[in-house]
Enzyme design. Structure first.
Site, PDB file in Angstrom:
ATOM      1  N   HIS A  55       0.804  -1.224   0.000  1.00 29.44           N
ATOM      2  CA  HIS A  55       0.000   0.000   0.000  1.00 29.44           C
ATOM      3  C   HIS A  55       0.841   1.281   0.000  1.00 29.44           C
ATOM      4  O   HIS A  55       0.760   2.102   0.908  1.00 29.44           O
ATOM      5  CB  HIS A  55      -0.973  -0.004   1.190  1.00 29.44           C
ATOM      6  N   GLU A  81     -13.378   1.972  -4.422  1.00 26.40           N
ATOM      7  CA  GLU A  81     -14.099   3.235  -4.437  1.00 26.40           C
ATOM      8  C   GLU A  81     -13.590   4.197  -5.501  1.00 26.40           C
ATOM      9  O   GLU A  81     -12.411   4.188  -5.856  1.00 26.40           O
ATOM     10  CB  GLU A  81     -13.953   3.934  -3.078  1.00 26.40           C
TER      11      GLU A  81
END
Length: 384
Positions: free
Chosen positions: A158, A254
């Site tokens: 990440h 998203e």
């Protein structure tokens, strides 16, 4: 068949550019019927090692990053040797050399920006450096680090990270929250860069109108917070406002429109669940003071790359948003009405290639990077 990139009035490539043919291999050349017209998908080049970022130069050539640390110059269906002067990267897991962006005033400055995983005390983090591309296209010179995510942590996950210039010359940097449970709460903490969108000037300084510049408990570079792992970003051509896409956990990828000072919820709320099936945070999808996505996917497709289509080559696509899929390999076309997503079409699923980046080229085609050990640049344009 290998497809040359249109010249776009580019100067002749010189021997000094060290361009060499890609070894022969199987290539994509296929036509597809879509809801908005027939398209043709062709391999431009192949043989790239997990390509991650792509930026067009004014002459039509491309700069492309490979995750293991190489920056290459591509033109005429040929790929350069790795450019010298690229910062050392902490390659491993999801880390390495990530995005590349070209200065809006490149013709005058020749400045190139790179994001990458940087080693340091305590582990690693995302960093951004800039340097000047030499006239012969073989190296970056005067390289300096303009941003380094704090804190550095022991994680190979990440990192984010996309680079986008806005119309005022600010540089947006998207950052991940480094994945591990013991770190992720920092996405809600304004004294940490984890899980944030960053807004800086090209020299690394924080604009005075950033939302938290007057708070002693906040880092002045922060634009928005509560993000998980943002791997796609682009400016809305109608408004000049940044859009992003970010990975959810198990479900809940998203699309967000990050506004100054707003909290986007991770890891308190989510449209997904943890990988073991347990609830994320409160187990709710929304909460007071937290801004929800304008669109989400469940199951997760592993969103990466984002481009608004503004060209005339495919008029039926004009105004649409394109997003790459990694976990479910495909290209997604999203129709919109202003800031609302009103429809979706899945494309190129039969290729089964992980789409890492999506960029509109100067010829009006879309250019895709496939995240493979034998990665390709694919050109998507009209079939006629």
């Amino acid at each position: 068949m290998r497809v040359p990139i249109p010249a776009f009035a580019a100067p002749a490539l010189t021997a000094a550019a060290l361009l060499a043919p890609i070894p022969e291999a199987a290539a994509v050349d296929a036509a597809y019927d879509t809801e908005k017209g027939r398209i043709r998908v062709q391999t431009v080049v192949e043989g790239l090692s997990h390509p991650w970022g792509l930026a067009f130069l004014p002459d039509g050539r491309m700069l492309v990053t490979e995750r293991d640390g190489n920056l290459r110059l591509i033109g005429g269906g040929k790929v350069s040797e790795p450019l010298a002067g690229v910062p050392e990267v902490d390659a491993g897991g999801q880390g390495g050399l990530l995005d590349v962006a070209v200065d809006p005033a490149f013709i005058q400055s020749r400045m190139v920006y790179l994001s990458y995983s940087e080693a340091g005390d305590g582990g690693n983090s995302t960093a951004v450096a800039r340097g000047r591309l030499s006239e012969d296209g073989t190296r970056l010179t005067g390289v300096e680090v303009i941003f380094s995510q704090k804190p550095k942590l022991d994680s190979a996950m990440h990192f984010g990270s996309r680079l986008v210039f806005d119309r005022q010359g600010h540089l947006f940097i998207t950052l991940g929250e480094r994945s591990k449970a013991q770190f992720r709460d920092q996405a809600q903490q304004l004294g940490s860069h984890l899980g944030k969108v960053i807004r800086i000037w090209p020299d690394g300084s924080a604009p005075e109108d950033n939302p938290f510049t007057n708070r002693r408990d906040a880092l002045p570079e922060i634009w928005s917070y509560g993000h998980r792992n943002i791997q796609g970003a682009a400016l809305n051509p109608d408004t000049g406002v940044l859009w992003i896409n970010e990975h959810g956990p198990r479900g809940g990828d998203e699309i967000n429109i990050p506004e100054a000072g707003k909290n986007y919820g991770w890891p308190v709320v989510s449209h997904g669940v943890n990988y073991n099936g347990s609830p994320v945070g409160t187990g709710r999808r929304e909460a007071p003071g937290m801004t929800g996505p304008i669109y989400h996917w469940t199951p997760s497709i592993g969103v990466s790359g984002m481009a608004f289509y503004t060209a005339d080559a495919m008029p039926g696509w004009r105004g649409d948003v394109f997003v790459g899929g990694l976990a479910i390999p495909k290209l997604v076309r999203l129709e919109r009405d202003g800031d609302r997503i009103t429809g979706a079409e899945d494309l190129l699923e039969d290729l089964a290639l992980r789409i890492r980046q999506v960029v509109q080229g100067p010829d009006g085609a879309l250019y895709l990077l496939t995240d493979e050990s034998d990665g390709e640049i694919l050109r998507v344009g009209p079939a006629s």
